[in-house]
Design an enzyme around this catalytic site. Structure first.
Site, PDB file in Angstrom:
ATOM      1  N   LYS A  82     138.779 -43.245 -57.639  1.00 40.50           N
ATOM      2  CA  LYS A  82     138.777 -42.199 -58.662  1.00 40.50           C
ATOM      3  C   LYS A  82     137.354 -42.001 -59.191  1.00 40.50           C
ATOM      4  O   LYS A  82     136.560 -42.931 -59.212  1.00 40.50           O
ATOM      5  CB  LYS A  82     139.710 -42.587 -59.789  1.00 40.50           C
ATOM      6  CG  LYS A  82     141.177 -42.537 -59.376  1.00 40.50           C
ATOM      7  CD  LYS A  82     142.059 -43.056 -60.473  1.00 40.50           C
ATOM      8  CE  LYS A  82     143.527 -42.910 -60.173  1.00 40.50           C
ATOM      9  NZ  LYS A  82     143.971 -43.171 -58.827  1.00 40.50           N
ATOM     10  N   HIS A 131     141.851 -42.459 -64.204  1.00 36.24           N
ATOM     11  CA  HIS A 131     140.569 -41.836 -64.531  1.00 36.24           C
ATOM     12  C   HIS A 131     140.091 -42.210 -65.936  1.00 36.24           C
ATOM     13  O   HIS A 131     138.898 -42.404 -66.155  1.00 36.24           O
ATOM     14  CB  HIS A 131     140.671 -40.311 -64.393  1.00 36.24           C
ATOM     15  CG  HIS A 131     140.812 -39.858 -62.984  1.00 36.24           C
ATOM     16  ND1 HIS A 131     142.041 -39.670 -62.392  1.00 36.24           N
ATOM     17  CD2 HIS A 131     139.892 -39.563 -62.051  1.00 36.24           C
ATOM     18  CE1 HIS A 131     141.865 -39.279 -61.145  1.00 36.24           C
ATOM     19  NE2 HIS A 131     140.559 -39.196 -60.908  1.00 36.24           N
ATOM     20  N   SER A 172     142.378 -35.159 -61.596  1.00 34.32           N
ATOM     21  CA  SER A 172     142.824 -36.162 -62.559  1.00 34.32           C
ATOM     22  C   SER A 172     144.007 -35.604 -63.332  1.00 34.32           C
ATOM     23  O   SER A 172     143.955 -34.474 -63.814  1.00 34.32           O
ATOM     24  CB  SER A 172     141.690 -36.484 -63.533  1.00 34.32           C
ATOM     25  OG  SER A 172     142.176 -37.145 -64.684  1.00 34.32           O
TER      26      SER A 172
END
Length: 143
Positions: free
Chosen positions: A44, A71, A112
């Site tokens: 991420k 995230h 995200s």
């Protein structure tokens, strides 16, 4: 203009100290790396707008790591560190990075759930400045 400021009770000493502090903070901002990502793997990432607190100077930075399950874990780690340097930061979105160190390829994709999709084209331009000998691409693919 500066004479007019003096009429409002602003001292020259204050003006010069503010100018010096702003220059110092802009220099501090310039020293913050544009990119910090893991050396290998799929993970991420977030795109952040970093701004000098109470100033105008700002820039976008990319942060990504395999250690983040979500995230917001990246943001929760990066934000206090930047604030300690006198900066403000805002998450502009996130996604994933596939970093293949062996083949010198980076692919930016996804989004995200917490922050929405980052502007991957901005992220890629930042990545290209650090990984100039890589093939760096992006897509709107989810996986």
């Amino acid at each position: 203009m500066l004479r007019a400021l003096g009429r409002f009770g602003i001292s020259w000493r204050l003006i010069s100290s503010v100018c010096r502090a702003t220059g110092t903070m802009a220099e501090a901002l310039a020293k913050i790396p544009d990119v910090e990502i893991d050396p290998e793997g799929t993970f991420k990432y977030i795109l952040l707008k970093v701004k000098v607190k109470d100033g105008e100077a700002q820039k976008d930075v990319v942060r990504g790591t395999k250690s983040a399950e979500y995230h917001n874990h990246i943001f929760e780690k990066v934000s206090p560190a930047l604030e300690a340097l006198g900066m403000e930061c805002k998450c502009l979105g996130g996604g994933k990075i596939e970093h293949n160190n062996k083949d010198k390829k980076i692919r930016v994709f996804g989004e995200s759930t917490a922050f929405g999709k980052a502007d991957h084209s901005v992220s890629v331009e930042k990545l290209k400045t650090v990984f100039s000998d890589y093939e760096v691409t992006w897509s709107d693919d989810k996986k």
